[in-house]
Design a protein around this motif. Structure first.
Motif, short mmCIF file in Angstrom:
data_model
loop_
_atom_site.label_atom_id
_atom_site.label_comp_id
_atom_site.label_asym_id
_atom_site.label_seq_id
_atom_site.Cartn_x
_atom_site.Cartn_y
_atom_site.Cartn_z
N PRO A 184 0.79 -1.25 0.00
CA PRO A 184 0.00 0.00 0.00
C PRO A 184 0.81 1.28 0.00
O PRO A 184 0.27 2.35 -0.28
CB PRO A 184 -0.82 -0.11 1.29
CG PRO A 184 -0.07 -1.06 2.15
CD PRO A 184 0.61 -2.02 1.22
N GLN A 185 2.11 1.22 0.28
CA GLN A 185 2.92 2.43 0.34
C GLN A 185 3.85 2.59 -0.87
O GLN A 185 4.73 3.46 -0.86
CB GLN A 185 3.74 2.45 1.63
CG GLN A 185 2.89 2.53 2.88
CD GLN A 185 3.72 2.63 4.14
OE1 GLN A 185 4.93 2.47 4.13
NE2 GLN A 185 3.06 2.92 5.26
N ASN A 186 3.64 1.78 -1.88
CA ASN A 186 4.47 1.87 -3.08
C ASN A 186 3.99 3.02 -3.96
O ASN A 186 2.92 2.96 -4.57
CB ASN A 186 4.43 0.55 -3.86
CG ASN A 186 5.40 0.52 -5.02
OD1 ASN A 186 5.46 1.43 -5.83
ND2 ASN A 186 6.18 -0.54 -5.10
N SER A 187 4.77 4.09 -4.02
CA SER A 187 4.35 5.29 -4.74
C SER A 187 4.23 5.05 -6.24
O SER A 187 3.38 5.65 -6.91
CB SER A 187 5.32 6.44 -4.46
OG SER A 187 6.63 6.11 -4.90
N HIS A 216 3.75 9.73 0.04
CA HIS A 216 4.89 8.84 0.29
C HIS A 216 6.17 9.32 -0.39
O HIS A 216 7.27 9.09 0.12
CB HIS A 216 4.56 7.42 -0.18
CG HIS A 216 3.41 6.78 0.55
ND1 HIS A 216 3.45 6.49 1.89
CD2 HIS A 216 2.17 6.42 0.13
CE1 HIS A 216 2.31 5.95 2.27
NE2 HIS A 216 1.51 5.90 1.22
N ASP A 217 6.02 9.98 -1.55
CA ASP A 217 7.19 10.47 -2.27
C ASP A 217 6.84 11.84 -2.85
O ASP A 217 6.47 11.96 -4.03
CB ASP A 217 7.58 9.49 -3.38
CG ASP A 217 8.90 9.88 -4.05
OD1 ASP A 217 9.48 10.90 -3.66
OD2 ASP A 217 9.34 9.15 -4.97
N PRO A 218 6.96 12.90 -2.05
CA PRO A 218 6.48 14.23 -2.48
C PRO A 218 7.26 14.85 -3.61
O PRO A 218 6.82 15.85 -4.18
CB PRO A 218 6.60 15.07 -1.20
CG PRO A 218 7.60 14.36 -0.36
CD PRO A 218 7.47 12.91 -0.67
N LEU A 219 8.41 14.30 -3.98
CA LEU A 219 9.23 14.91 -5.02
C LEU A 219 9.27 14.08 -6.30
O LEU A 219 10.08 14.33 -7.19
CB LEU A 219 10.67 15.12 -4.51
CG LEU A 219 10.82 16.10 -3.33
CD1 LEU A 219 12.27 16.19 -2.90
CD2 LEU A 219 10.30 17.49 -3.71
#
Length: 420
Positions: A184-187, A216-219
């Motif tokens: 579930p956290q795989n961007s 999870h990965d804002p960039l």
């Protein structure tokens, strides 16, 4: 005991071949490839080329340096020394895959399966080979078997990709949802699922998944561009431009990014920034000259600026790259009409109608062009067809104001012409 007996012990050759494997491994792990190759060559000379591990490491270094053919030869040599070592065979198959010899790679992977146990990596890589061979049924079977052995994010991604290639979007969506349940956290999966919903026109679901991905990965530039495109579709150009500015730091050479930025400037209200739009779109075209949508957008900007010769050039380029997009022919027809080429303008309208006979905008523009060139009866015919499509396909709240204005003006003009 006579010490001389030690010099002729039968284990001496094995000891000689393996005596510096630990040091070779240490140099390789440290990425000190120069020292590693030096020791490998010394070992190969000492053992007459019959030491498996130094050959294996040399092959890995060759592949890391992009020398795939040389790497393949060394892995094959290691396989000759140890024919039942599955690791060597897997590396041979990997080199064949990188060389584009996918069928040969499949054969080697199948040989691995005869020797070894059930291995996720073998099934996954076989699936990749079949995917590149466009044997999608076997690819799906291999990816599913890989997940049966051990589930991996990468396998879910490739399985979903195969279903997308088959245009089975329902199954692709199902696979990506299962992948999200597993990870579930795989961007990357969240972004892919968001893009799937975006392509299906479900913007809210797309935005939700893209937002989760950014949490999870804002960039992540790909996710930022996708989210910004939804904001752009909602006509909030300033916010979209702020998002694109963040993505530009990560991917300054993305043609898609500069295309979207250009259309943001073009769509700014109340005053579009045409110069900035053209500058961004031309940078996008420089980065990817074979992307049809960039030429199409440049054509739109030049048409709006009434630079008809330039608009004609870009619409023609777009058609050469994508000859089945109806809207390009419509705008080309408008451009040709403004260049006083009535016959070719009509031909372009007819081509657009052939590709998309239910598009009301094309009918309206065709009717206007016919009326402006004194073809009143044909204009009346096209206008009737436009009204039928317009009533059948447009909701009152979604009607474009400019289209409504043009429709009313043309209706009045045709009515006046018929009275005369």
């Amino acid at each position: 005991m006579n010490p001389s007996h030690l010099t002729t012990h039968p284990l001496n050759n094995t000891t000689l071949r393996e005596r510096r494997n630990w040091y070779i491994h240490m140099c390789y792990v440290r990425q000190d490839y120069a020292e590693c190759l030096k020791v490998v060559e010394e070992e190969l000379q000492a053992c007459n080329g019959l030491c498996e591990y130094p050959i294996y490491v040399k092959a890995l270094i060759m592949r890391h340096q992009g020398k795939i053919k040389e790497s393949l030869k060394f892995f094959q040599a290691a396989t000759c020394l140890s024919p039942h070592n599955v690791l060597n065979l897997k590396q041979v198959a990997r080199c064949l895959f990188l060389l584009g010899k996918w069928l040969a790679a499949v054969d080697v992977y199948e040989e691995c399966q005869k020797i070894g146990f059930e291995d996720w990596e073998i099934w996954h890589n076989k699936g990749l080979c079949f995917m590149y061979l466009k044997d999608y049924d076997n690819a799906i079977d291999c990816f599913e078997r890989a997940n049966d052995v051990q589930r991996h994010d990468a396998t879910y991604m490739q399985l979903g990709k195969v279903y997308q290639l088959l245009e089975d979007f329902k199954m692709a969506l199902r696979v990506y949802k299962e992948a999200i349940d597993f990870s579930p956290q795989n961007s990357e999966i969240l972004t892919t699922l968001g893009l799937m919903y975006l392509s299906m026109g479900e913007n809210q679901k797309a935005f939700d998944h893209l937002g989760n991905s950014l949490a999870h990965d804002p960039l992540d530039a790909k996710t930022i561009v996708a989210a910004a495109s939804i904001i752009q579709d909602n006509q909030d150009m300033d916010v979209a431009l702020m998002k694109y500015r963040v993505a530009a730091v990560k991917t300054p050479n993305s043609a898609q990014l500069w295309n979207n930025i250009g259309m943001c400037f073009f769509g700014k209200s109340p005053q579009p920034k045409y110069v900035a739009a053209v500058a961004c779109l031309k940078k996008a075209l420089y980065l990817d000259p074979f992307e049809w949508i960039i030429s199409y957008n440049l054509g739109l900007v030049h048409l709006k600026k009434e630079q008809f010769a330039s608009a004609f050039h870009f619409f023609s380029s777009s058609i050469n790259l994508k000859p089945d997009f109806a809207a390009t022919y419509m705008y080309l027809a408008i451009t040709l009409a403004r260049l006083d080429d009535f016959d070719n303008s009509c031909s372009a309208y007819k081509k657009s109608i052939d590709l998309d006979p239910k598009d009301s905008t094309t009918r309206l523009n065709y009717a206007i062009t016919l009326y402006n060139n004194d073809e009143t009866e044909m204009a009346q015919e096209q206008f009737k067809l436009f009204e039928e499509l317009f009533r059948g396909g447009e909701d009152d709240e979604d009607v474009d104001e400019e289209m409504e204005l043009q429709k009313n003006m043309l209706k009045q003009a045709l009515a006046a012409a018929l009275e005369d």
